[in-house]
Design an enzyme around this catalytic site. Structure first.
Site, PDB file in Angstrom:
ATOM      1  N   LYS A 192       0.886  -1.186   0.000  1.00 17.51           N
ATOM      2  CA  LYS A 192       0.000   0.000   0.000  1.00 17.51           C
ATOM      3  C   LYS A 192       0.912   1.220   0.000  1.00 17.51           C
ATOM      4  O   LYS A 192       1.397   1.660   1.042  1.00 17.51           O
ATOM      5  CB  LYS A 192      -0.885  -0.021   1.247  1.00 17.51           C
TER       6      LYS A 192
ATOM      7  N   GLU B 120       9.201   1.417  11.197  1.00 15.95           N
ATOM      8  CA  GLU B 120      10.243   2.451  11.057  1.00 15.95           C
ATOM      9  C   GLU B 120       9.509   3.785  11.067  1.00 15.95           C
ATOM     10  O   GLU B 120       8.775   4.097  10.120  1.00 15.95           O
ATOM     11  CB  GLU B 120      11.029   2.230   9.759  1.00 15.95           C
TER      12      GLU B 120
ATOM     13  N   CYS C  59      13.433  10.852   7.144  1.00 20.05           N
ATOM     14  CA  CYS C  59      13.253  10.611   8.574  1.00 20.05           C
ATOM     15  C   CYS C  59      14.556  10.783   9.354  1.00 20.05           C
ATOM     16  O   CYS C  59      14.541  11.018  10.545  1.00 20.05           O
ATOM     17  CB  CYS C  59      12.723   9.197   8.775  1.00 20.05           C
TER      18      CYS C  59
ATOM     19  N   GLU D 215       8.550  16.515  15.709  1.00 23.70           N
ATOM     20  CA  GLU D 215       9.042  16.331  14.337  1.00 23.70           C
ATOM     21  C   GLU D 215       8.292  17.292  13.391  1.00 23.70           C
ATOM     22  O   GLU D 215       7.064  17.338  13.390  1.00 23.70           O
ATOM     23  CB  GLU D 215       8.799  14.885  13.876  1.00 23.70           C
TER      24      GLU D 215
HETATM   25  P1  NAD Z   1       1.975   8.468   7.371  1.00 23.24           P
HETATM   26  O1  NAD Z   1       2.138   7.703   8.623  1.00 23.24           O
HETATM   27  O2  NAD Z   1       0.961   9.541   7.326  1.00 23.24           O
HETATM   28  O3  NAD Z   1       1.610   7.498   6.154  1.00 23.24           O
HETATM   29  C1  NAD Z   1       2.418   6.385   5.822  1.00 23.24           C
HETATM   30  C2  NAD Z   1       1.555   5.323   5.154  1.00 23.24           C
HETATM   31  O4  NAD Z   1       0.604   4.841   6.101  1.00 23.24           O
HETATM   32  C3  NAD Z   1       0.745   5.836   3.968  1.00 23.24           C
HETATM   33  O5  NAD Z   1       0.722   4.841   2.985  1.00 23.24           O
HETATM   34  C4  NAD Z   1      -0.632   6.044   4.579  1.00 23.24           C
HETATM   35  O6  NAD Z   1      -1.693   5.969   3.635  1.00 23.24           O
HETATM   36  C5  NAD Z   1      -0.698   4.892   5.554  1.00 23.24           C
HETATM   37  N1  NAD Z   1      -1.640   5.066   6.668  1.00 23.24           N
HETATM   38  C6  NAD Z   1      -1.992   6.211   7.285  1.00 23.24           C
HETATM   39  N2  NAD Z   1      -2.855   5.945   8.287  1.00 23.24           N
HETATM   40  C7  NAD Z   1      -3.046   4.598   8.317  1.00 23.24           C
HETATM   41  C8  NAD Z   1      -3.818   3.719   9.111  1.00 23.24           C
HETATM   42  N3  NAD Z   1      -4.579   4.160  10.116  1.00 23.24           N
HETATM   43  N4  NAD Z   1      -3.775   2.388   8.839  1.00 23.24           N
HETATM   44  C9  NAD Z   1      -2.997   1.912   7.838  1.00 23.24           C
HETATM   45  N5  NAD Z   1      -2.253   2.705   7.035  1.00 23.24           N
HETATM   46  C10 NAD Z   1      -2.263   4.036   7.277  1.00 23.24           C
HETATM   47  O7  NAD Z   1       3.415   9.018   7.023  1.00 23.24           O
HETATM   48  P2  NAD Z   1       3.834   9.994   5.824  1.00 23.24           P
HETATM   49  O8  NAD Z   1       3.291  11.353   6.118  1.00 23.24           O
HETATM   50  O9  NAD Z   1       3.501   9.320   4.552  1.00 23.24           O
HETATM   51  O10 NAD Z   1       5.450   9.993   5.962  1.00 23.24           O
HETATM   52  C11 NAD Z   1       6.145  10.859   6.801  1.00 23.24           C
HETATM   53  C12 NAD Z   1       6.468  10.215   8.132  1.00 23.24           C
HETATM   54  O11 NAD Z   1       7.161   8.994   7.908  1.00 23.24           O
HETATM   55  C13 NAD Z   1       7.396  11.033   8.998  1.00 23.24           C
HETATM   56  O12 NAD Z   1       6.956  10.947  10.331  1.00 23.24           O
HETATM   57  C14 NAD Z   1       8.739  10.356   8.851  1.00 23.24           C
HETATM   58  O13 NAD Z   1       9.636  10.545   9.906  1.00 23.24           O
HETATM   59  C15 NAD Z   1       8.324   8.933   8.736  1.00 23.24           C
HETATM   60  N6  NAD Z   1       9.359   8.118   8.074  1.00 23.24           N
HETATM   61  C16 NAD Z   1      10.114   7.257   8.831  1.00 23.24           C
HETATM   62  C17 NAD Z   1      11.127   6.499   8.215  1.00 23.24           C
HETATM   63  C18 NAD Z   1      11.999   5.538   9.003  1.00 23.24           C
HETATM   64  O14 NAD Z   1      12.723   4.757   8.369  1.00 23.24           O
HETATM   65  N7  NAD Z   1      11.994   5.560  10.318  1.00 23.24           N
HETATM   66  C19 NAD Z   1      11.345   6.627   6.853  1.00 23.24           C
HETATM   67  C20 NAD Z   1      10.559   7.516   6.118  1.00 23.24           C
HETATM   68  C21 NAD Z   1       9.558   8.259   6.745  1.00 23.24           C
HETATM   69  O1  6OD Z   2      18.223   3.827   3.789  1.00 27.19           O
HETATM   70  C1  6OD Z   2      17.314   3.104   4.200  1.00 27.19           C
HETATM   71  O2  6OD Z   2      17.337   1.878   4.105  1.00 27.19           O
HETATM   72  C2  6OD Z   2      16.149   3.727   4.842  1.00 27.19           C
HETATM   73  N1  6OD Z   2      15.235   2.873   5.342  1.00 27.19           N
HETATM   74  C3  6OD Z   2      16.050   5.058   4.887  1.00 27.19           C
HETATM   75  C4  6OD Z   2      14.986   5.762   5.501  1.00 27.19           C
HETATM   76  C5  6OD Z   2      14.870   7.077   5.316  1.00 27.19           C
HETATM   77  C6  6OD Z   2      13.793   7.808   5.870  1.00 27.19           C
HETATM   78  O3  6OD Z   2      13.217   8.733   5.325  1.00 27.19           O
END
Ligand code: NAD
Ligand code: 6OD
Length: 484
Positions: free
Chosen positions: A176, A252, A286, A388
């Site tokens: 998804k 993550e 992130c 954040e």
């Molecule tokens: P988000 O949590 O809003 O959405 C991520 C995914 O989850 C999307 O596909 C969304 O449609 C889905 N989703 C949302 N609510 C849901 C629910 N209740 N049930 C199931 N699926 C659901 O995140 P975003 O705004 O797309 O991305 C930004 C965030 O992601 C930031 O907080 C960032 O730090 C984090 N992030 C973390 C990492 C990591 O590796 N730790 C990497 C990239 C992004």
């Molecule tokens: O480099 C990766 O494998 C990884 N998971 C990066 C995540 C970045 C977050 O935005």
């Protein structure tokens, strides 16, 4: 108008409803996306289950690995299509998509194809009560159907980071992608087909989170595990959704990462590295640093150099090869980031640079651009220092002692990444080992080796992926004990 469809059991399938895919650089509609309702999610999970039984799990490791290498080859042969899809959906500069996102997608498949071939299994010789011997060895089996839910910031990179090891271990997946960035997951479906991945092994459902495809997938009783990257609060919602069926989860999540700069650092290298860690992908990684702590003797000089860097970043069309920063992902996300710029001012911040929205006097004014921004002067308790933001922004603060810097950096509910800048290697090790984070870089940032553990502590995640950690998450281990 282009349509982006779901991909189920090897077929592109429309849904009952559509939503627009927006180009964040100018607000234009690129495509209409078919939303998967509950019955399409059921179909996708059913197809994945059938493909599992149909034998993907029983394909030899050698043949599965060869198939994943063909996927990597096919990504490389359609490199420009992937770059275009990623740039149009995210607004990220073409230079970034071509050097980070798309090469990493191919590398993810190659890394896990190679790793599964060389992965060993645990075995132990055990003494029996009568003084004889038994042999224990673990057998690696797939988890089953894995739900893969991913965000918009590095859509293809993060999706393949999970799909590649899941498939390598013999699972089938229902993916998804984010509603903001549906294109590359669907393009990957074409590549999977061309590479000979059997129908039903890779499925894509489009839609939103709550009461849509994301939630339907997380709740689905026939999904065995959910791997998720996204916001911490979404992680909490998914945890609730999977609880009744006790699925395995790998999360993550978000971060509020710190960079610690010591006065003995290599100045130029540090300015470049810290600037990259704050502004890359318009701060939408992130791992980006939103808190920069600088040893007091270097504070004024470092802040001046960072300000110079920020003011010389070229904001512009993502298609322009010299563009450094594209827009934020959406109007809604820009409103969120601007609200934090305002909050920082209300909390008494001293604005070093930025803080607003740039003007171009062309179509880009309809896009979701924002100025790279630096603040100083806030207490560590300020909300804008604690929460954040996920934009091109940092708060800079001075420190006097190593312990003080460590305490400030660790004073967060998150714990994803940190970077330390010093030419004293002893200090680098000492400080790095005290960081409350899943990954700490010394004199570098976002330097990745795909064999290493990746994940976060606290609100930043549950579990580790990467290398053997991924193989262990995407497998069930069956221990066999044989009395000899
Ligand atoms: P988000 O949590 O809003 O959405 C991520 C995914 O989850 C999307 O596909 C969304 O449609 C889905 N989703 C949302 N609510 C849901 C629910 N209740 N049930 C199931 N699926 C659901 O995140 P975003 O705004 O797309 O991305 C930004 C965030 O992601 C930031 O907080 C960032 O730090 C984090 N992030 C973390 C990492 C990591 O590796 N730790 C990497 C990239 C992004
Ligand atoms: O480099 C990766 O494998 C990884 N998971 C990066 C995540 C970045 C977050 O935005």
């Amino acid at each position: 108008m282009k349509s982006i469809l779901n991909y189920i059991d090897g077929h592109f399938v429309p849904g009952q409803r559509e939503f627009p895919d927006i180009n964040p650089a100018d607000g234009s509609v690129i495509a209409q996306v078919s939303e998967a309702d509950q019955s399409l999610v059921d179909d996708a999970v059913g197809a994945a289950r059938k493909a599992l039984r149909g034998g993907w799990a029983r394909v030899s490791v050698r043949d599965r690995a060869a198939c994943l290498h063909r996927v990597a080859d096919a990504i490389e042969s359609r490199f420009d299509c992937f770059v275009s899809a990623e740039v149009a959906d995210t607004g990220k500069p073409v230079a970034l998509a071509s050097t980070l996102d798309v090469p990493r997608a191919a590398a993810n498949f190659r890394a896990f194809a190679d790793l599964i071939k060389s992965a060993g299994i645990e075995s132990f010789q055990t003494e029996t009560p009568d003084g004889k011997c038994a042999m224990n060895y673990a057998v690696r089996k797939p988890l089953g159907v894995v739900g893969v839910i991913v965000p918009w910031n590095l859509p293809l990179l993060l999706l393949t980071w999970k799909v590649a090891p899941a498939l390598a271990c013999g699972n089938t997946v229902v993916v998804k992608p984010s509603e903001e960035t549906p294109a590359s997951a669907t393009l990957l479906a074409e590549v999977m087909k061309a590479a000979g991945v059997p129908d039903g092994v890779y499925n894509v459902v489009h839609g939103f989170g709550p009461d849509s495809a994301g939630e339907f997938l997380a709740q689905h009783p026939d999904v065995n595990a959910v791997t998720f990257t996204g916001e911490s609060q979404t992680g909490a919602a998914i945890m609730k959704a999977v609880a009744p069926t006790l699925k395995a989860v790998s999360f993550e999540l978000g971060g509020k990462n710190a960079a610690i700069v010591f006065a003995d650092c290599d100045f130029e290298e540090t300015v470049n590295g810290v600037a990259e860690s704050v502004f890359l992908n318009t701060g939408q990684v992130c791992l980006c640093a939103e808190r920069v702590y600088v040893e007091r003797p270097l504070f004024e000089r470092l802040v001046a150099a960072l300000k110079h860097k920020a003011e010389n970043l070229k904001l512009g069309s993502p298609l322009e090869p010299t563009t450094d920063l594209g827009p934020l992902i959406s109007r809604g996300h820009r409103e969120k980031v601007i609200s934090y710029y305002q909050l920082a001012r209300d909390e008494g911040a001293n604005l070093i640079t930025g803080g607003g929205v740039p003007r171009f006097d062309n179509a880009l004014d309809q896009g979701f651009y924002i100025q790279p921004t630096i603040y100083a002067g806030l207490p560590e308790t300020a909300r804008s220092v604690k929460e954040e933001i996920f934009g091109p922004v940092c708060h800079v603060a001075p420190f006097d002692a190593e312990d003080e810097a460590i305490a400030m950096a660790n004073d967060t509910k998150y714990g994803l990444a940190a970077s330390i800048w010093t030419s004293n290697l002893k200090r680098g090790h000492r400080v790095a080992q005290q960081m409350n984070a899943g990954i700490t870089w010394v004199n570098c940032w976002f330097l990745r080796d795909l064999r290493t553990p990746f994940g976060g502590v606290g609100l930043s995640g549950i579990g580790r992926e990467g290398g053997m950690h991924s193989l262990n998450f995407y497998s069930e281990l069956n221990n066999v004990c044989i009395r000899l």
